[in-house]
Motif scaffolding. Structure first.
Motif, PDB file in Angstrom:
ATOM      1  N   ALA A   1       0.834  -1.208   0.000  1.00  0.00           N
ATOM      2  CA  ALA A   1       0.000   0.000   0.000  1.00  0.00           C
ATOM      3  C   ALA A   1       0.868   1.258   0.000  1.00  0.00           C
ATOM      4  O   ALA A   1       0.536   2.253  -0.660  1.00  0.00           O
ATOM      5  CB  ALA A   1      -0.933  -0.003   1.202  1.00  0.00           C
ATOM      6  N   LEU A   2       1.986   1.210   0.730  1.00  0.00           N
ATOM      7  CA  LEU A   2       2.922   2.344   0.706  1.00  0.00           C
ATOM      8  C   LEU A   2       3.526   2.522  -0.676  1.00  0.00           C
ATOM      9  O   LEU A   2       3.685   3.650  -1.164  1.00  0.00           O
ATOM     10  CB  LEU A   2       4.020   2.137   1.748  1.00  0.00           C
ATOM     11  N   LEU A   3       3.891   1.406  -1.319  1.00  0.00           N
ATOM     12  CA  LEU A   3       4.430   1.473  -2.681  1.00  0.00           C
ATOM     13  C   LEU A   3       3.396   2.064  -3.634  1.00  0.00           C
ATOM     14  O   LEU A   3       3.729   2.906  -4.478  1.00  0.00           O
ATOM     15  CB  LEU A   3       4.842   0.080  -3.144  1.00  0.00           C
ATOM     16  N   ALA A   4       2.145   1.640  -3.516  1.00  0.00           N
ATOM     17  CA  ALA A   4       1.082   2.157  -4.381  1.00  0.00           C
ATOM     18  C   ALA A   4       0.885   3.652  -4.174  1.00  0.00           C
ATOM     19  O   ALA A   4       0.718   4.409  -5.137  1.00  0.00           O
ATOM     20  CB  ALA A   4      -0.219   1.405  -4.104  1.00  0.00           C
ATOM     21  N   THR A   5       0.918   4.089  -2.912  1.00  0.00           N
ATOM     22  CA  THR A   5       0.746   5.515  -2.619  1.00  0.00           C
ATOM     23  C   THR A   5       1.907   6.332  -3.166  1.00  0.00           C
ATOM     24  O   THR A   5       1.716   7.402  -3.760  1.00  0.00           O
ATOM     25  CB  THR A   5       0.619   5.730  -1.101  1.00  0.00           C
ATOM     26  N   ALA A   6       3.126   5.820  -2.981  1.00  0.00           N
ATOM     27  CA  ALA A   6       4.302   6.517  -3.510  1.00  0.00           C
ATOM     28  C   ALA A   6       4.258   6.588  -5.036  1.00  0.00           C
ATOM     29  O   ALA A   6       4.641   7.610  -5.640  1.00  0.00           O
ATOM     30  CB  ALA A   6       5.573   5.810  -3.050  1.00  0.00           C
ATOM     31  N   THR A   7       3.781   5.525  -5.667  1.00  0.00           N
ATOM     32  CA  THR A   7       3.665   5.515  -7.124  1.00  0.00           C
ATOM     33  C   THR A   7       2.669   6.574  -7.585  1.00  0.00           C
ATOM     34  O   THR A   7       2.919   7.308  -8.555  1.00  0.00           O
ATOM     35  CB  THR A   7       3.214   4.128  -7.612  1.00  0.00           C
ATOM     36  N   TRP A   8       1.525   6.657  -6.902  1.00  0.00           N
ATOM     37  CA  TRP A   8       0.533   7.677  -7.256  1.00  0.00           C
ATOM     38  C   TRP A   8       1.101   9.083  -7.093  1.00  0.00           C
ATOM     39  O   TRP A   8       0.904   9.941  -7.970  1.00  0.00           O
ATOM     40  CB  TRP A   8      -0.712   7.507  -6.399  1.00  0.00           C
ATOM     41  N   ILE A   9       1.803   9.327  -6.000  1.00  0.00           N
ATOM     42  CA  ILE A   9       2.400  10.651  -5.781  1.00  0.00           C
ATOM     43  C   ILE A   9       3.381  10.979  -6.907  1.00  0.00           C
ATOM     44  O   ILE A   9       3.429  12.111  -7.412  1.00  0.00           O
ATOM     45  CB  ILE A   9       3.093  10.710  -4.409  1.00  0.00           C
ATOM     46  N   ALA A  10       4.157   9.987  -7.328  1.00  0.00           N
ATOM     47  CA  ALA A  10       5.109  10.215  -8.416  1.00  0.00           C
ATOM     48  C   ALA A  10       4.389  10.580  -9.711  1.00  0.00           C
ATOM     49  O   ALA A  10       4.848  11.454 -10.463  1.00  0.00           O
ATOM     50  CB  ALA A  10       5.967   8.967  -8.620  1.00  0.00           C
ATOM     51  N   THR A  11       3.241   9.932  -9.975  1.00  0.00           N
ATOM     52  CA  THR A  11       2.497  10.270 -11.198  1.00  0.00           C
ATOM     53  C   THR A  11       1.870  11.656 -11.088  1.00  0.00           C
ATOM     54  O   THR A  11       1.737  12.349 -12.109  1.00  0.00           O
ATOM     55  CB  THR A  11       1.405   9.229 -11.488  1.00  0.00           C
ATOM     56  N   VAL A  12       1.487  12.070  -9.888  1.00  0.00           N
ATOM     57  CA  VAL A  12       0.950  13.428  -9.705  1.00  0.00           C
ATOM     58  C   VAL A  12       2.034  14.458 -10.023  1.00  0.00           C
ATOM     59  O   VAL A  12       1.785  15.454 -10.723  1.00  0.00           O
ATOM     60  CB  VAL A  12       0.418  13.613  -8.272  1.00  0.00           C
TER      61      VAL A  12
END
Length: 384
Positions: free
Chosen positions: A346-357
């Motif tokens: 879940a942390l990896l998914a959140t970090a990935t989303w932040i990177a795409t933002v």
């Protein structure tokens, strides 16, 4: 007499004319898409609903949270927004004259199928773009139907989702197979070539209800005129999200280990309940974010602007997520499927989303609409 220089060529909505609500909804919900997709790669111990059963207390808490608020709730919202966008295309073309909008939609369908197929083969077998393309191919026949018939058909698809079944992903006990975690390139292509068409052709059944409701909402411009539909949006947000949270509890508590795993007949009831109320939750999320966007429209800060930019480039950002999943979980690459837990994923998914933002905001500043958005528009409208 009208000259060729006076003819207005149909094209996509200009960035300055886009409503904040749909873009903000797409951008924020990409976080939920990342959370919903990434945990299905995990292995280790017995797996139920895409979650390993041997995690810590923190893993159980994260499992309950994702199963309650994310799984089966984000994708219906994207189906709604997809139908809403199709209604916008039809309305815009009707305003310009008798343009062949059905052929235009079929071209859009074709590019989604092609990109989605390549995405499934190379990165993520659970691709939804090709399913959207198939849905649009058939949905193009419905864009001129009366609203009441669209609602009736949507209700029939919703009832189909709610019927007792053992096919719900939320209660599936299947662990990731070679199509999701291929041991080598040969196995990756050979396994995915059989799985991807199945997802592409059957996926539209699950998205049909939100898509049809999106067509109706798009005709009325509900998400663009929150001041006119405030009562409807408020009621939808409360009822939809409330139903989604309550309807998820039998599955969410089971996946979190709070309750035991019931017999097969009970699983066939609570799985579809989780899925059907998730459709209502998708409607509720769209309504809630539209209301929030209306409050923020006059005072957009950098975060709201960046998330909206992500929504404007949702296809590019969605595909970017899959690059991370492929690198992190593929056995012949980093092979983290047996190392990461539900919480760390879940942390990896959140970090990935932040990177795409961050990526989307940089593209916004550079005046770049996104490579895949440009591709879809180029094929759809046949001009830059």
């Amino acid at each position: 007499m009208t000259t060729s220089s006076q003819v207005r060529i149909p094209g996509p909505t200009a960035v300055t004319e886009r409503a904040l609500g749909p873009d903000l909804a797409r951008g924020f919900m990409l976080l939920f898409i990342a959370l919903a997709n990434s945990h299905y790669f995990l292995t280790g111990g017995s797996v139920l609903g895409g979650y390993p059963r041997d995690g810590s207390t923190v893993d159980s808490a994260v499992t309950w949270t994702i199963a309650t608020f994310v799984d089966g709730r984000a994708f219906p919202m994207f189906g709604l927004l997809f139908g809403y966008g199709v209604a916008q295309i039809v309305r815009r073309h009707d305003a310009l004259g008798k343009w062949p909008v059905r052929r235009l939609l079929w071209r859009r369908s074709l590019v989604l199928v092609v990109v989605g197929f390549a995405h499934a083969m190379l990165l993520y077998v659970g691709d939804i773009l090709a399913a959207y393309g198939v849905l649009l191919f058939f949905g193009a026949f419905a864009v001129r139907w009366r609203g009441r018939w669209l609602v009736i058909l949507a209700a029939l698809f919703f009832l189909l989702t709610a019927l007792p079944s053992g096919a719900s992903l939320s209660t599936s006990s299947a662990a990731p197979d070679a199509s999701a975690l291929p041991p080598d390139l040969s196995a990756m292509f050979s396994s995915r070539i059989g799985v991807q068409p199945f997802i592409m052709l059957l996926g539209p059944i699950g998205f049909a209800c939100p898509f049809l409701i999106g067509l109706v909402a798009g005709r009325l411009r509900i998400l663009e005129r929150p001041e006119r539909y405030r009562k409807l949006l408020t009621a939808t947000a409360i009822a939809g999200i409330g139903a989604a949270v309550l309807g998820a509890q039998p599955v969410s508590l089971m996946l979190a280990g709070v309750t035991g795993v019931p017999d097969a007949s009970t699983l066939e009831l609570i799985g579809p309940l989780h899925d059907a109320t998730g459709v209502l939750g998708g409607f509720g999320y769209a309504a809630l974010i539209t209301l929030v966007a209306d409050r923020l429209s006059q005072r957009r800060g950098p975060i709201v602007t960046a998330v909206a930019a992500t929504g404007q480039r949702s296809m590019t950002c969605y595909l970017a997520q899959s690059i991370v999943w492929a690198l992190a979980f593929t056995p012949f690459l980093l092979d983290l499927s047996g190392t990461l837990t539900v919480a760390t994923t879940a942390l990896l998914a959140t970090a990935t989303w932040i990177a795409t933002v961050v990526l989307a905001d940089r593209m916004r500043r550079a005046g770049n609409r996104g490579p895949f958005e440009r591709l879809v528009r180029r094929v759809t409208y046949r001009h830059p």
